[in-house]
Structures are given as C-alpha cells and as structure tokens.
Write a protein that holds these residues in place. Structure first.
Motif, PDB file in Angstrom:
ATOM      1  N   GLY B 111       1.068  -1.106  -0.057  1.00 57.03           N
ATOM      2  CA  GLY B 111      -0.076   0.076   0.053  1.00 57.03           C
ATOM      3  C   GLY B 111       1.075   1.166   0.169  1.00 57.03           C
ATOM      4  O   GLY B 111       0.736   2.225  -1.033  1.00 57.03           O
ATOM      5  N   ALA B 112       1.790   1.184   0.813  1.00 52.64           N
ATOM      6  CA  ALA B 112       2.917   2.396   0.981  1.00 52.64           C
ATOM      7  C   ALA B 112       3.191   2.701  -0.399  1.00 52.64           C
ATOM      8  O   ALA B 112       3.529   3.859  -0.862  1.00 52.64           O
ATOM      9  N   LYS B 114       2.047   2.123  -3.348  1.00 52.78           N
ATOM     10  CA  LYS B 114       0.927   2.718  -4.277  1.00 52.78           C
ATOM     11  C   LYS B 114       0.561   4.161  -3.803  1.00 52.78           C
ATOM     12  O   LYS B 114       0.351   4.830  -4.773  1.00 52.78           O
ATOM     13  N   LEU B 115       1.031   4.496  -2.683  1.00 52.17           N
ATOM     14  CA  LEU B 115       0.666   5.683  -1.966  1.00 52.17           C
ATOM     15  C   LEU B 115       1.506   6.782  -2.466  1.00 52.17           C
ATOM     16  O   LEU B 115       1.139   8.116  -2.351  1.00 52.17           O
TER      17      LEU B 115
END
Lengths: 278, 139
Positions: B111-112, B114-115
C-alpha cells in the motif's frame, strides 16, 4: 576508609544539635518556598531524620549501593515524594540535601587537622552528591507513575458509547486507535449493543487523523463482531482523502456500510430501524 | 541510487507506537510548510505510518529521516526508513496484497508503494531494510 567514616560519623553525632540548628536557619533563609510548602515542623522532623540516617549510614562500612544504605535511600524516596507532591521542583528538593554540605564542612575544619580534612571532605561530598542525585531519580519515577495513571484515566474516557436513538448507538473515535484501545472500544460497544438491545452501531472516524491498515483492521474486527450479534455497523466520517487512501492501500471495506458524514449515517440508521425523528 | 539534493533534514528514532505518531506529525509538518495538498499529505502520512510501524513490528526499532528534496524545478519530500532488523526474504511476496507475517491485513508495504510517487526498497536478510519514499509537488 573505615576510620574516616566512623570519625566523620562521630563528629556529626557530637554536633547534631548545632548542625540541625544551622541547617534550619539556612533552609528558612535560602529555600523559603520549601519551608512554606511542607511546614516548619515537618521540615524539622525531616532534617533530623535525614541527619540520623546519614550518621547511621556512615558508621556502616559499605558503599552507597550496598544494603546498609537502604534506610538512607528509603528516607530519600520518602522525602522527595512528599516534596514533589507539595509541587516543589526537583532542584528545590536537591538543594535541601546539598545545603547540608555548607554546614558540615566548616565543622570538619574546626574539628580536625588539615591532613585529615581532604579525605573527610571527599567522603561526605560524594555521599551528599549521591543522595542529591538520587532525589532526581525518585522525582522522575514519581512523574512517570503519574503519567501512567493519567494515561489509564484517559483510556477510560477515550471510548465513550452514546445511545443516540432507540436501538442506535454511536461510538465517536478520536486520536490513535491502537490495540488496547480497540479492545476496549470493542468491549464497550458489544456490551452496549446487548444492554440497549441496539440493532445499529455507528462508528464515526472523523476524529482519527491517519487511517492506515492497522486502523482499518481494527474497524473491520469491531464491525464483524457487531455483526455476529445481529447488529449492523455503519462507519461514518470517511472523507474524500481517506477514501482514496484506503483504496490505494487496497483495504476492502465493501462488506461494510460506510458514509461520509455522521448525519448521513444517522439517517440511514433510522431507516434501518424503521424510525423517524419528530 | 543517488538521491536528489536535500536541504532540510530531520532524524527520528522510532521504537514504539508513540514514535510512529511523532514520525507522522513530522512528515505532515514539513509537507504543510511546503504547501502540499491535503490529499497528498494524507497519502504520504499514511505511507509513513505504515513504514514506521513496520520497523517497530518487524525490526523492533529503526530510524526515519524526513528531508525536503529538489529535482529540476520540482520540490518534494523524501522519507527514509532504515532498520537493522531481520530483512525481507522475498520482496515480491512481501509487496503482494494480503501477505503478512504478523497477523495484519498484509497491505501496508504494498500500500505504501502505491501511495507515493517513488518507492525504493533495499534489504539484506539478517542485516536490515532501507525504504525510501518520495512525493513531488505538482505545479
């Protein structure tokens, strides 16, 4: 070493009344706030106890960490705690101990020849230093204890459950949602669901600054537990940026009912329980 | 990998969950002062939260440094997470959705990535892990 210690102890013992008298005068003069906040009688009692313990400790042949200094350390703990409770600063408590030095040294000067002086000075010096520094340790410990208590108190108020309508409860979540708080939140929520026979629980996350995967996991756990009890969870307060972040993180909240505002959530909850306001 | 030149730099040692909050606040402060949008702030701060917590969970402790960086005409923020933990055996697996060794959702690391705009991870098993993330200000 033993000789010096017992000699120092003897001098202190023989001049006890004089030392106490001078010490009191000095404390009244220099540390007025200390005397004012603990009172004259307590101060006199404390100084005497302290001097007795010091003499007692000196007669034992041991260093500061040893068992025979237990009394000295206990008394110091006691004194610093009491003074801290009277909202004195640690410097004032330390001054209380250090001021004794100014009285003992002239006394040594008149009671022994110059050859012996240095050894006696260094002995009493290091002893008083250690006791003084020790007050800081105690001060810090009592502060930390206070902080733990406050944290505990904060934990208890931090997860309120509000019954906002018949069969509808709301849990406003604020600040950081860590494991222990989630656990508490779940317990309070599930108990409230049972107690109020609620069918809908609204969890409002407007007050949570960062919604990451840990927060998401806690929310999912809580919502699943509520569902097991036959209640629906509505998660409100999902703002635009949080929604986007959660999607990018890959968090799947699709199984749960979510709304942007608490008002929307409440409206939905009323509909789900067949109720109307007014 | 040679990073862009950095100006302000701030190091935070992260050893518990309270430190994670501090790390988030420092990243947010810098982004606010640089004029990042609220959305960009939220994305980056969430990534910081995940990566800082990863250090606490998997390595016990680590260091985070927050820097403001520049490339060409763009300004950006860079956060480096360095730990001396066990390292990651299989990065591809660790980045995959739903993979976790710690009973979490298994979305944090991936997720990180993609963020934020740039994501770089270097790890040696038994030595530690270094994650660098960057976000650039759009103009």
């Amino acid at each position: 070493m033993n000789n010096i210690q017992s000699n120092a102890a003897r001098i202190l013992q023989n001049n006890k009344a004089e030392i106490l008298d001078q010490w009191h005068q000095q404390l009244i003069l220099n540390t007025k706030s200390l005397v004012e906040s603990i009172g004259l009688n307590v101060m006199k009692q404390r100084t005497e106890e302290f001097l007795d313990t010091l003499i007692d400790a000196l007669t034992q042949d041991d260093d500061f960490e040893g068992d025979s200094y237990d009394n000295a350390r206990n008394l110091m703990t006691d004194i610093s705690r009491q003074m801290t409770l009277s909202s004195l600063t640690p410097s004032e408590v330390t001054l209380f101990v250090f001021s004794l030095r100014d009285i003992i040294f002239p006394l040594f000067q008149t009671n022994m020849d110059a050859g012996q002086l240095a050894a006696h000075y260094s002995l009493v010096n290091s002893l008083i230093d250690r006791l003084g520094v020790f007050t800081f340790t105690v001060y810090q410990e009592s502060r930390e204890e206070l902080m733990r208590e406050q944290q505990q108190a904060f934990m208890e108020v931090s997860v309120p459950v509000v019954r906002i309508w018949d069969r509808i409860i709301m849990i406003p979540l604020v600040g950081m949602l860590d494991s222990s708080r989630t656990q508490q939140m779940m317990e309070t929520m599930l108990t409230a669901l049972e107690d109020y026979q609620s069918k809908v629980a609204i969890m409002d996350i407007s007050g949570i600054p960062v919604v990451d995967t840990l927060v998401a996991r806690h929310l999912i756990t809580a919502a699943s537990a509520a569902r097991l009890m036959g209640a629906e969870c509505i998660i409100t307060g999902i703002r635009a940026r949080i929604s986007q972040t959660l999607v990018q993180l890959g968090v799947d909240l699709s199984g749960f009912i979510t709304r942007t505002t608490l008002a929307d959530g409440l409206q939905l909850a009323l509909k789900m329980t067949d109720q109307k306001i007014g | 990998m040679k990073g862009p030149s950095s100006k302000d730099s701030l190091d935070i040692s992260v050893a518990n969950y309270e430190d994670v909050i501090l790390a988030r606040q420092k990243a947010r402060e810098l982004m606010q002062s640089m004029g990042f949008s609220l959305l960009a702030q939220t994305r980056m701060v969430t990534a910081v939260s995940e990566l800082a917590r990863n250090m606490v969970v998997h390595a016990g402790r680590g260091q985070m440094s927050v820097n403001s960086v520049e490339k060409l005409n763009q300004k950006g923020i860079e956060c480096i997470f360095q730990d001396k933990g066990p390292g990651i055996q299989n990065i591809d697996q660790a980045l995959r959705q739903g993979f976790s060794t710690s009973n979490s959702l298994g979305l944090g690391l991936g997720g990180a990535k993609k963020l934020c705009a740039e994501f770089d991870i270097q790890t040696t098993v038994g030595k530690g892990t270094r994650v660098t993330i960057r976000e650039w200000k759009t103009r």
